[in-house]
Design a protein around this motif. Sequence first.
Motif, PDB file in Angstrom:
ATOM      1  N   PRO A  68      13.178 -63.193  29.141  1.00 27.34           N
ATOM      2  CA  PRO A  68      14.118 -64.039  29.886  1.00 27.34           C
ATOM      3  C   PRO A  68      15.402 -63.335  30.298  1.00 27.34           C
ATOM      4  CG  PRO A  68      14.227 -64.561  27.561  1.00 27.34           C
ATOM      5  CD  PRO A  68      13.128 -63.560  27.710  1.00 27.34           C
TER       6      PRO A  68
ATOM      7  N   LYS B 281      11.642 -72.366  38.077  1.00 28.94           N
ATOM      8  CA  LYS B 281      12.298 -73.680  38.038  1.00 28.94           C
ATOM      9  C   LYS B 281      12.741 -74.119  39.428  1.00 28.94           C
ATOM     10  CE  LYS B 281      14.125 -73.488  33.307  1.00 28.94           C
ATOM     11  NZ  LYS B 281      15.356 -73.356  32.478  1.00 28.94           N
TER      12      LYS B 281
ATOM     13  N   SER C  85       3.665 -68.536  28.546  1.00 28.65           N
ATOM     14  CA  SER C  85       3.678 -67.218  27.905  1.00 28.65           C
ATOM     15  C   SER C  85       3.127 -67.331  26.494  1.00 28.65           C
ATOM     16  CB  SER C  85       5.103 -66.654  27.873  1.00 28.65           C
ATOM     17  OG  SER C  85       5.937 -67.459  27.054  1.00 28.65           O
TER      18      SER C  85
ATOM     19  N   TYR D   7       6.977 -63.059  28.041  1.00 27.21           N
ATOM     20  CA  TYR D   7       7.984 -63.268  29.072  1.00 27.21           C
ATOM     21  C   TYR D   7       9.342 -62.833  28.554  1.00 27.21           C
ATOM     22  CZ  TYR D   7      11.580 -65.761  31.686  1.00 27.21           C
ATOM     23  OH  TYR D   7      12.713 -66.074  32.380  1.00 27.21           O
TER      24      TYR D   7
ATOM     25  N   SER E  95       6.299 -72.609  27.148  1.00 29.88           N
ATOM     26  CA  SER E  95       6.630 -72.910  28.535  1.00 29.88           C
ATOM     27  C   SER E  95       7.860 -72.123  28.986  1.00 29.88           C
ATOM     28  CB  SER E  95       6.907 -74.414  28.683  1.00 29.88           C
ATOM     29  OG  SER E  95       7.546 -74.693  29.910  1.00 29.88           O
ATOM     30  N   PHE E  96       7.829 -71.661  30.238  1.00 28.06           N
ATOM     31  CA  PHE E  96       9.038 -71.169  30.911  1.00 28.06           C
ATOM     32  C   PHE E  96       8.905 -71.536  32.384  1.00 28.06           C
ATOM     33  CE2 PHE E  96       6.057 -67.735  31.508  1.00 28.06           C
ATOM     34  CZ  PHE E  96       6.388 -67.112  32.708  1.00 28.06           C
ATOM     35  N   GLY E  97      10.016 -71.792  33.007  1.00 27.00           N
ATOM     36  CA  GLY E  97       9.972 -72.268  34.381  1.00 27.00           C
ATOM     37  C   GLY E  97      10.069 -73.779  34.425  1.00 27.00           C
TER      38      GLY E  97
ATOM     39  N   SER F 147      16.482 -64.532  36.636  1.00 30.80           N
ATOM     40  CA  SER F 147      15.255 -64.310  35.873  1.00 30.80           C
ATOM     41  C   SER F 147      14.048 -64.935  36.552  1.00 30.80           C
ATOM     42  CB  SER F 147      15.403 -64.897  34.464  1.00 30.80           C
ATOM     43  OG  SER F 147      15.444 -66.325  34.544  1.00 30.80           O
TER      44      SER F 147
ATOM     45  N   GLY G 276      12.058 -67.017  35.112  1.00 30.00           N
ATOM     46  CA  GLY G 276      12.081 -68.428  34.754  1.00 30.00           C
ATOM     47  C   GLY G 276      12.939 -69.253  35.697  1.00 30.00           C
ATOM     48  N   ASP G 277      14.078 -68.708  36.110  1.00 28.97           N
ATOM     49  CA  ASP G 277      14.951 -69.405  37.061  1.00 28.97           C
ATOM     50  C   ASP G 277      14.254 -69.582  38.416  1.00 28.97           C
ATOM     51  OD1 ASP G 277      16.984 -69.618  35.228  1.00 28.97           O
ATOM     52  OD2 ASP G 277      17.989 -67.777  35.865  1.00 28.97           O
TER      53      ASP G 277
END
Length: 378
Positions: A85, A101, A109, A83, A17-19, A95, A97-98
């Motif tokens: 970061p 969010k 990813s 991904y 997970s990212f975000g 980024s 991811g930021d």
Amino acid sequence: MQARLLLQDGTLFTGTSFGAEGEKTGEVVFNTGITGYQEVLTDPSYCGQIVTMTYPLIGNYGITRDDFESVRPYVHGFAVRHYEPVPSNWRAQYSVGDLLKEYGIIGISDIDTRMLTRIIRHHGTMKGILTTGSQPLEELKEMMADMTIEELRNQVPLTSTPHPYSSPGNGERIVLIDYGAKSGILRELNKRDCDVVVVPHNTTAEEIRRLNPDGIQLSNGPGDPKDVPHAVRTIAELLGEYPMFGICLGHQLFALASGADTEKLKFGHRGGNHPVKELASERCFITSQNHGYTVNEESIQGTDLEVTHINNNDKTIEGLKHTKYPAFSVQYHPEAAPGPYDNGYLFDRFLDMIREHKRNHPKQPRQAVIAAAVRGER
């Protein structure tokens, strides 16, 4: 943290997970662009979709607000192979991811995006659910079963401007009907010193007439063109009265207003490398595209439309013009962003059409119009 993507056919992808965290449903599609992920994320036409990037490395140059195509991203999810970061770009402000969010968008990813893309190409676009939770697989399948097609429709009101606004210029006055317009369209019109008034998707024909336009620009936007019948009626009412130029969803709405029909593509066209042939010149242009619907070729027969461009990959219609009225459209994005800028000449062609229409149909002096209206009232 783990993230999972479950497809409608039961295929499960497990990755990182990212975000944001949570669960989100949407239509799973893929984009073949090598660069331009932040323009993809902020393109309103992706509203309601979980976007898969086929290029394996995403995030390496970060996010720059100057490159947004709308005020915020509208995607429902983002799937990538790898991904990064920590961006390496002097323009980067933060980024990917930021960004995800900030707007509650889930990213996944470390999955096989090549396999995912081949599934979509073989079976077509399908519903999907993206989650960072630990629910049992059977529970996710139940959530998928409860997901209705209505959740993927009526996206235009979510992305269109709620109020009219102007972007002043000294040239021709263009009313840009916003069905989920990319900033690139307004940017191209401003570059040509147009006096642009951007109006909501449900603006009536009479309200547009009061703005006294020289021409009407029909923007791109998300979803099925048949989900916005009010737009089709407005375009049909104004057709022939003002020069028109339609882009993407605007192209499809223009076709419907002219008596043609549209249909859903198996997996759509999304990327910056689609070859399109202009029939008049027999030249091939590389274009930026993002759409899941197309104009049905057989439905053109019996209308006043003429095909001007075709897709060299699958021969679908990529451009139309009206044989009686000053109006034309293209399925692809001449403003690009991301993608090649080879097709910006179409905006010049639109302005040439407007000027020719004004020469052939000079307007009455305003005093004469007002006097005629007064006499009519009396």
